[in-house]
Scaffold this motif. Structure first.
Motif, PDB file in Angstrom:
ATOM      1  N   UNK A  85      28.211  45.721 -10.034  1.00 48.72           N
ATOM      2  CA  UNK A  85      27.651  45.657  -8.680  1.00 48.72           C
ATOM      3  C   UNK A  85      26.253  45.043  -8.703  1.00 48.72           C
ATOM      4  N   UNK A  86      25.450  45.452  -9.691  1.00 47.35           N
ATOM      5  CA  UNK A  86      24.096  44.904  -9.811  1.00 47.35           C
ATOM      6  C   UNK A  86      24.149  43.390  -9.976  1.00 47.35           C
ATOM      7  N   UNK A  87      25.036  42.934 -10.853  1.00 42.49           N
ATOM      8  CA  UNK A  87      25.118  41.501 -11.105  1.00 42.49           C
ATOM      9  C   UNK A  87      25.582  40.760  -9.850  1.00 42.49           C
ATOM     10  N   UNK A  88      26.455  41.390  -9.065  1.00 40.94           N
ATOM     11  CA  UNK A  88      26.903  40.735  -7.844  1.00 40.94           C
ATOM     12  C   UNK A  88      25.766  40.638  -6.830  1.00 40.94           C
ATOM     13  N   UNK A  89      24.904  41.660  -6.808  1.00 38.84           N
ATOM     14  CA  UNK A  89      23.723  41.582  -5.932  1.00 38.84           C
ATOM     15  C   UNK A  89      22.817  40.436  -6.405  1.00 38.84           C
ATOM     16  N   UNK A  90      22.641  40.341  -7.724  1.00 38.72           N
ATOM     17  CA  UNK A  90      21.811  39.262  -8.266  1.00 38.72           C
ATOM     18  C   UNK A  90      22.387  37.907  -7.851  1.00 38.72           C
ATOM     19  N   UNK A  91      23.705  37.784  -7.893  1.00 36.11           N
ATOM     20  CA  UNK A  91      24.346  36.524  -7.499  1.00 36.11           C
ATOM     21  C   UNK A  91      24.105  36.240  -6.015  1.00 36.11           C
ATOM     22  N   UNK A  92      24.259  37.289  -5.181  1.00 37.36           N
ATOM     23  CA  UNK A  92      24.024  37.117  -3.749  1.00 37.36           C
ATOM     24  C   UNK A  92      22.586  36.666  -3.498  1.00 37.36           C
ATOM     25  N   UNK A  93      21.639  37.249  -4.225  1.00 39.78           N
ATOM     26  CA  UNK A  93      20.224  36.893  -4.043  1.00 39.78           C
ATOM     27  C   UNK A  93      19.997  35.419  -4.360  1.00 39.78           C
ATOM     28  N   UNK A  94      20.656  34.965  -5.412  1.00 37.51           N
ATOM     29  CA  UNK A  94      20.491  33.571  -5.817  1.00 37.51           C
ATOM     30  C   UNK A  94      21.203  32.643  -4.830  1.00 37.51           C
ATOM     31  N   UNK A  95      22.407  33.031  -4.414  1.00 39.98           N
ATOM     32  CA  UNK A  95      23.160  32.203  -3.469  1.00 39.98           C
ATOM     33  C   UNK A  95      22.439  32.078  -2.136  1.00 39.98           C
ATOM     34  N   UNK A  96      21.772  33.173  -1.719  1.00 38.67           N
ATOM     35  CA  UNK A  96      21.107  33.185  -0.412  1.00 38.67           C
ATOM     36  C   UNK A  96      20.055  32.092  -0.309  1.00 38.67           C
ATOM     37  N   UNK A  97      19.520  31.681  -1.441  1.00 37.97           N
ATOM     38  CA  UNK A  97      18.517  30.603  -1.414  1.00 37.97           C
ATOM     39  C   UNK A  97      19.175  29.235  -1.238  1.00 37.97           C
ATOM     40  N   UNK A  98      20.483  29.238  -1.250  1.00 40.82           N
ATOM     41  CA  UNK A  98      21.286  28.046  -0.958  1.00 40.82           C
ATOM     42  C   UNK A  98      20.956  26.821  -1.804  1.00 40.82           C
ATOM     43  N   UNK A  99      20.699  27.045  -3.075  1.00 43.59           N
ATOM     44  CA  UNK A  99      20.589  25.929  -4.002  1.00 43.59           C
ATOM     45  C   UNK A  99      21.979  25.397  -4.299  1.00 43.59           C
TER      46      UNK A  99
END
Lengths: 291, 268
Positions: free
Chosen positions: B142-156
């Motif tokens: 779950x933590x790693x999925x949150x980390x992924x969401x955080x990175x995706x949210x920046x829309x790089x």
């Protein structure tokens, strides 16, 4: 010096009225020999594995029931009377990511720390012997443990436990984060400790390849209960149990299972845990000549 | 023009042997590339150079036509995101929501847009029910999925995963790789690992050994390169091991069995 658990339960929090207690493990009965065993403990995150192994070396005292470690009874009642140091000297516990616990200035000093605290004499030679066992060469004894690679750090941390010469060694997910080579080296080391030094190895893992290839006996925990305790092959044969606890089969078993079905090889024994055994079994049934 | 161009990149840490030696490759937009290597092969160094956390000693990295250097790094970084190995090392927020918002706040994204992205990306990784939870109390997956969401949210456009699953249990690995698979067709992914198994969902595999690129192939072709994989201290798939032994020692119906084993590998 065996370990016997009878009706052991543990709760991290016991409300005053002792109602609705949430047990991490409940009513566990187990018996573990002090030499030559190679046991894996499997179960999902939250099934009670870590709680159980911490009780095995008395880091946690059972809420109910008692643990008999070579005649020393560990229970809530005599919590204050037990000489825990004696127990822990004989049962070494290697936590997950043990390299995080390194702290000394040099590799050798770090390995000496454990046995020194147990009041063991001849610490340096024992530390050296332990380092040799884990394959750490003399030329880095005086280096800082923090200058080593991840795999080396882990081996130094493990040497720190071995140096106290425990009879039983418990490892909590020892291969997580290691690359394939590091993983193989570590497992071969555990096999050597088991076969040559006659240590009992208890290994907590999620990896069914390790269960298949290295252990004899497997304990399955689910929701704080021991739902299986016995021979690994008997476990894998029990399709209902494997499915119920969503356990995976080892790769070689999976492959042989498909081959057996597709080629209708009724007398193929699919419970082989490495490539060589799998090949030999195929050859036994099919014959060795290429068509 | 490729989206990512790595040209003759070398890197050396002080007092060590070369971590990377003359590594070159291109990655096209939308490609999923697995970078495979043993511990110390230079794969994490490469990841850090691509996202501009380390500067190559020689050679260059060109992202979307722009050469990475001190002047361009801020603008180029907008196109890049990286998810690290240990989920515990990358949390800043008190709640999952705060954590995803952190990168957006730093980019001065408007509040309404911020809320939209938090909602969208948290549900993309199936974490929408945990937005008000403390990340500390989540499982590894779950933590790693949150980390992924955080990175995706920046829309790089380009997301680098640096051994993002190596600390997780099998359930966590599955959760995270399922989340990553959803990015197919939307993002360009550089997936760094030492597990051949995990390369299966990528299009292409680059193998590093002692800082040198030794293989660059489509995934299923890469699996056949047993000798190169072995010499790079990587474990070949169990199905490939059995095929190799059958070929070496002979077995009647061997061809049929090899066919079954290949099918099993493809199915994964």
């Amino acid at each position: 010096m065996a370990i016997n658990l009878s009706k052991v339960s543990f709760a991290y929090y016991v409300p005053r009225k002792k109602k609705n207690i949430k047990y991490a493990v409940k009513d566990i009965n187990l018996s573990i020999g002090d030499k030559d065993e190679f046991i894996t403990i499997v179960g999902h995150t939250g099934s009670g594995k870590s709680t159980l192994v911490q009780m095995l070396n008395a880091l946690l005292i059972p809420t109910d029931g008692c643990i008999d470690i070579s005649g020393k009874i560990i229970s809530k009642k005599n919590e204050n009377k037990i000489k825990l140091k004696e127990v822990r000297k004989k049962i070494g516990l290697v936590f997950q990511f043990p390299e995080y616990q390194l702290f000394e200035e040099t590799v050798l000093q770090d390995v000496c720390f454990g046995p020194k605290n147990f009041g063991i004499t001849d610490v340096t030679s024992k530390a050296k012997k332990a380092l040799e066992l884990v394959g750490i060469k003399e030329d880095i004894y005086n280096e800082s443990p923090f200058s080593l690679s991840g795999g080396q750090m882990r081996r130094v941390a493990i040497a720190g436990i071995l140096a106290s010469e425990p009879n039983i060694l418990i490892f909590d997910e020892p291969t997580v984060g290691l690359d394939p080579l590091g993983k193989k080296e570590l497992l071969e080391l555990l096999r050597k400790l088991n076969k040559e030094e006659h240590k009992t190895i208890i290994l907590v893992t999620h990896d069914m390849e390790i269960v298949g290839e290295y252990s004899k006996r497997v304990i399955v925990l689910d929701n704080g209960d021991v739902v299986y305790d016995g021979d690994k092959t008997e476990l894998f044969k029990n399709e209902k149990l494997v499915k119920e606890h969503s356990l995976d089969l080892p790769n070689n078993v999976k492959m042989l299972k498909v081959i057996k079905e597709k080629l209708s090889l009724d007398n193929l024994d699919i419970y082989k845990y490495n490539t060589y055994d799998a090949y030999d079994e195929l050859k036994r049934v099919l014959g060795g000549n290429n068509e | 023009m490729s989206l990512v161009e790595v040209k003759n990149v070398s890197y050396k840490y002080t007092n060590r042997e070369n971590a990377l030696t003359d590594v070159s490759f291109n990655i096209e937009k939308g490609e999923f590339v697995c970078v495979l290597g043993h511990n110390g092969s230079g794969k994490s160094t490469l990841a850090k150079i691509i996202v501009g956390l380390l500067k190559a000693k020689s050679g260059e990295v060109i992202i979307d036509g722009v050469t990475l250097n001190e002047d361009t790094i801020d603008s180029v970084r907008q196109k890049l995101g990286i998810v690290f190995q240990n989920p515990d090392n990358q949390f800043v927020g008190v709640t999952v929501k705060d954590d995803i918002a952190f990168g957006l706040e730093n980019r001065n994204i408007e509040r309404s847009e911020m809320l939209r992205r938090i909602e969208y990306y948290s549900s993309l990784v199936d974490m929408e029910d945990f937005l008000d939870k403390n990340p500390e109390n989540l499982s590894g997956g779950q933590k790693q999925r949150v980390a992924i969401a955080s990175v995706l949210a920046c829309e790089g456009e380009i997301i680098v995963f640096d051994e993002a699953t190596s600390m997780l249990d099998p359930k966590g690995v599955k959760e995270v790789t399922n989340a990553i698979k959803k990015l197919k067709g939307q993002k360009t992914v550089i997936y760094i690992t030492h597990n051949l198994d995990e390369a299966l969902f990528c299009d292409r595999v680059i193998v590093l050994s002692k800082g040198v690129k030794v293989l660059d192939e489509k995934v299923l072709d890469a699996f056949k390169e047993k000798d190169i994989l072995k010499s790079a201290s990587l474990d070949i798939l169990d199905s490939m091991k059995l095929i190799e032994l059958i070929e070496e020692k002979g077995l009647s119906k061997g061809k049929e069995i090899e066919e079954i084993l290949w099918q099993l590998t493809y199915q994964k």
